[in-house]
Design a protein around this motif. Structure first.
Motif, short mmCIF file in Angstrom:
data_model
loop_
_atom_site.label_atom_id
_atom_site.label_comp_id
_atom_site.label_asym_id
_atom_site.label_seq_id
_atom_site.Cartn_x
_atom_site.Cartn_y
_atom_site.Cartn_z
N ASP A 82 -72.24 -20.96 -72.29
CA ASP A 82 -71.69 -22.24 -72.63
C ASP A 82 -71.57 -21.94 -74.42
OD1 ASP A 82 -71.06 -24.71 -73.81
OD2 ASP A 82 -72.90 -25.68 -72.82
N LEU A 83 -70.51 -21.93 -74.84
CA LEU A 83 -70.11 -21.79 -76.26
C LEU A 83 -69.85 -23.32 -77.05
CD1 LEU A 83 -68.62 -18.28 -76.03
CD2 LEU A 83 -70.86 -18.65 -76.72
N SER A 84 -69.81 -24.39 -76.18
CA SER A 84 -69.38 -25.49 -76.92
C SER A 84 -70.17 -26.12 -77.82
CB SER A 84 -69.06 -26.43 -75.76
OG SER A 84 -70.23 -26.84 -74.97
N GLY A 85 -71.33 -25.79 -78.05
CA GLY A 85 -72.33 -26.28 -79.16
C GLY A 85 -72.47 -25.30 -80.40
N ASP A 86 -73.71 -25.41 -80.91
CA ASP A 86 -73.76 -24.49 -82.11
C ASP A 86 -74.50 -23.11 -81.59
OD1 ASP A 86 -73.03 -26.52 -83.71
OD2 ASP A 86 -74.93 -27.15 -83.95
N SER A 87 -74.95 -22.99 -80.51
CA SER A 87 -75.58 -21.65 -79.87
C SER A 87 -74.67 -21.30 -78.51
CB SER A 87 -77.13 -21.90 -79.93
OG SER A 87 -77.34 -22.76 -78.81
N ALA A 88 -75.31 -20.02 -78.17
CA ALA A 88 -74.94 -19.77 -76.82
C ALA A 88 -75.80 -19.81 -75.90
CB ALA A 88 -74.39 -18.28 -76.92
N THR A 89 -75.46 -20.32 -74.50
CA THR A 89 -76.37 -20.47 -73.58
C THR A 89 -75.95 -20.15 -72.23
OG1 THR A 89 -77.18 -22.71 -74.60
CG2 THR A 89 -77.76 -22.34 -72.28
N ILE A 90 -76.52 -19.23 -71.87
CA ILE A 90 -76.10 -18.78 -70.32
C ILE A 90 -76.27 -19.76 -69.39
CG2 ILE A 90 -76.81 -17.22 -68.30
CD1 ILE A 90 -75.54 -15.63 -70.11
N LEU A 91 -75.18 -20.24 -68.61
CA LEU A 91 -75.32 -21.12 -67.51
C LEU A 91 -75.50 -20.49 -66.33
CD1 LEU A 91 -72.58 -23.72 -68.74
CD2 LEU A 91 -75.22 -23.73 -69.36
N ARG A 92 -74.73 -19.55 -65.73
CA ARG A 92 -74.72 -18.88 -64.57
C ARG A 92 -75.13 -17.25 -64.90
NH1 ARG A 92 -70.05 -19.35 -60.28
NH2 ARG A 92 -68.93 -18.00 -61.65
N HIS A 93 -76.00 -16.57 -64.33
CA HIS A 93 -75.90 -15.21 -64.24
C HIS A 93 -74.78 -14.43 -63.53
CE1 HIS A 93 -79.66 -14.58 -66.88
NE2 HIS A 93 -79.97 -15.78 -66.08
N ILE B 87 -74.19 -9.12 -73.25
CA ILE B 87 -73.88 -10.31 -74.21
C ILE B 87 -74.83 -10.04 -75.51
CG2 ILE B 87 -73.67 -12.55 -74.69
CD1 ILE B 87 -73.04 -12.81 -71.50
N GLU B 88 -76.12 -9.91 -75.33
CA GLU B 88 -77.00 -10.08 -76.34
C GLU B 88 -76.54 -8.86 -77.55
OE1 GLU B 88 -80.95 -10.65 -75.11
OE2 GLU B 88 -80.51 -12.92 -75.07
N ALA B 89 -76.19 -7.76 -76.93
CA ALA B 89 -75.89 -6.57 -77.82
C ALA B 89 -74.77 -6.75 -78.75
CB ALA B 89 -75.72 -5.45 -76.74
N GLU B 90 -73.97 -7.86 -78.49
CA GLU B 90 -72.62 -8.07 -79.19
C GLU B 90 -73.08 -9.35 -80.09
OE1 GLU B 90 -69.71 -6.81 -79.27
OE2 GLU B 90 -70.85 -5.64 -78.07
N ILE B 91 -74.00 -10.51 -79.77
CA ILE B 91 -73.96 -11.67 -80.47
C ILE B 91 -75.47 -11.90 -80.72
CG2 ILE B 91 -71.84 -12.59 -79.78
CD1 ILE B 91 -73.38 -14.65 -78.04
N GLY B 92 -76.60 -11.22 -80.31
CA GLY B 92 -77.83 -11.36 -80.51
C GLY B 92 -78.43 -12.22 -79.46
N PRO B 93 -79.68 -12.84 -79.68
CA PRO B 93 -80.35 -13.54 -78.74
C PRO B 93 -79.68 -14.85 -78.21
CG PRO B 93 -81.79 -13.05 -80.46
CD PRO B 93 -80.57 -12.60 -80.72
N ILE B 94 -79.74 -15.21 -76.75
CA ILE B 94 -79.03 -16.39 -76.32
C ILE B 94 -80.08 -16.90 -75.69
CG2 ILE B 94 -76.43 -15.43 -76.58
CD1 ILE B 94 -77.02 -14.45 -73.39
N LYS B 95 -79.61 -18.13 -75.49
CA LYS B 95 -80.53 -19.05 -74.52
C LYS B 95 -80.29 -19.04 -73.06
CE LYS B 95 -80.69 -22.67 -78.03
NZ LYS B 95 -80.06 -23.98 -78.00
N ASP B 96 -81.10 -19.31 -72.07
CA ASP B 96 -80.75 -19.19 -70.79
C ASP B 96 -81.16 -20.75 -70.06
OD1 ASP B 96 -80.75 -18.90 -67.85
OD2 ASP B 96 -81.90 -16.86 -68.10
N SER B 97 -80.02 -21.24 -69.52
CA SER B 97 -80.31 -22.68 -68.93
C SER B 97 -81.17 -22.57 -67.67
CB SER B 97 -78.88 -23.03 -68.46
OG SER B 97 -78.56 -22.57 -67.20
N ASN B 98 -81.49 -21.50 -67.18
CA ASN B 98 -82.50 -21.22 -66.15
C ASN B 98 -83.91 -21.52 -66.57
OD1 ASN B 98 -80.61 -20.57 -63.65
ND2 ASN B 98 -80.00 -19.26 -65.51
#
Ligand code: AMP
Ligand code: MG
Length: 330
Positions: free
Chosen positions: A191-202, A210-221
């Motif tokens: 999910d990139l629709s807000g200010d940060s990136a969140t994984i919705l489905r692995h 992904i983190e190698a490209e854009i740094g730490p991301i949140k995980d909805s799980n």
């Protein structure tokens, strides 16, 4: 022939050829449903700008209409016509498209997509598939294609043309048989629709990549944020499935699905003898289907490491083994 008589026909399972592609493009332009291979799993495609066609997807899959569909486009330029393509999306698209990464982005007011595709949300899930057949369809149809996995709601995704044919007696016009899917597991949704990136489905692209490209991301799980339609029970065979089963804990009548070099010799099937997680992901749904037979009481799956694509494998196994009585599925 009217649309309704057309819908009652059995699907045509066709080998890949120019004639097949022409016929499939025509069906899609006419508002029909075409199942086609992608690098992840088989998709059940329809013109995403045609609400009648999109409604047929929900009806044919028996999918609840609150569960939005992924829209497939030819390239990042196609995505930018439908959604706000922010800098994060641009960066990830350059790295992972075409490929198994789905991005949830803010829908543009001018987007021609049917509202049904996104189940009334102001965001849409978009990806660019790399499979040559999916690409050829998108190129020749000239519209975005809504394409969820080509399976009945809540059941195991299809990774071969025959899997689709065996599940749908009617509703689908053409199934393009393009052999087995390379990845065998669904796309990763971010999910990139807000200010940060969140994984919705692995999925097929790992968090690490992904983190190698854009740094730490949140995980909805890990929290409360949930993707609509990410049900506890999903990917389920018709017989019970148990995960993390050690050899000594197998039950009588269960088929044992193993992993790695330490697996006991007397297994029903082995996801990867060498312990290769990519190979295991590619085999997962095909082997679950193969073991889902009358006479087998259940499927016991050996523990699988939760690193890399192993997270997606364990996510699918958790849903396949969840209690089925919630009345929820996709
Ligand atoms: P499938 O098409 O079967 O691979 O499932 C697609 C999944 O994409 C759904 O279950 C949703 O979780 C997710 N999805 C689709 N659209 C959106 C959206 N706009 N926002 C969040 N998740 C979405
Ligand atoms: Mg699905």
């Amino acid at each position: 022939m009217t649309a309704s008589t057309k819908q009652r026909k059995e699907p045509r399972l066709l080998d890949v050829s120019y004639e097949t592609l022409d016929a499939a493009v025509q069906e899609l332009k006419d508002g029909g449903l075409v199942a086609f291979p992608t690098e992840t799993v088989y998709g059940l495609g329809a013109d995403a700008t045609n609400s009648d066609a999109v409604a047929k997807i929900f009806e044919t899959k028996s999918r609840p209409t609150f569960n939005p569909l992924i829209v497939h486009v030819k390239d990042a330029g196609g995505a930018a016509l439908l959604a706000e393509f922010n800098p994060l999306a641009q960066k990830l698209s350059q790295k992972f498209w075409p490929g198994p990464l789905t991005m949830v982005l803010k829908r543009l007011d001018a987007s021609p997509l049917s509202l049904l595709v996104s189940a009334g949300l102001d965001t849409i899930a978009i990806r660019v598939p790399s499979h040559p057949i999916a690409q050829a369809l998108l190129e020749n149809v000239g519209v975005p294609l809504a394409a969820p996995s080509a399976n009945k709601s809540g059941t195991v995704s299809s990774t071969a043309g025959m899997h689709v044919a065996s599940q749908f007696r009617d509703g689908i016009d053409i199934i393009i048989d393009g052999g087995s899917c390379e990845m065998g597991i669904e796309s990763t949704i971010i999910d990139l629709s807000g200010d940060s990136a969140t994984i919705l489905r692995h999925g097929a692209i790992t968090v690490e990549e992904i983190e190698a490209e854009i740094g730490p991301i949140k995980d909805s799980n890990d929290g409360d944020i949930k993707a609509p339609g990410m049900m506890k029970s999903h990917y389920a065979p018709s017989i019970p499935l148990r995960m993390n089963v050690m050899p000594e804990d197998r039950l009588k009548g269960e088929a044992y699905l193993t992993f790695g070099p330490d697996a006991p010799k007397k297994a029903a099937l082995t996801l990867s003898k060498t312990g290769d997680l990519r190979e295991a992901a590619a085999n997962l749904f095909t082997m679950i289907r193969a073991l889902d037979q009358p006479g087998i009481r259940g499927i016991a799956v050996m523990p699988i490491p939760g690193t890399g694509i192993g997270r997606a494998i364990n996510d699918r196994l958790m849903r396949a083994s969840a209690p089925r009585d919630e009345g929820e599925s996709q």
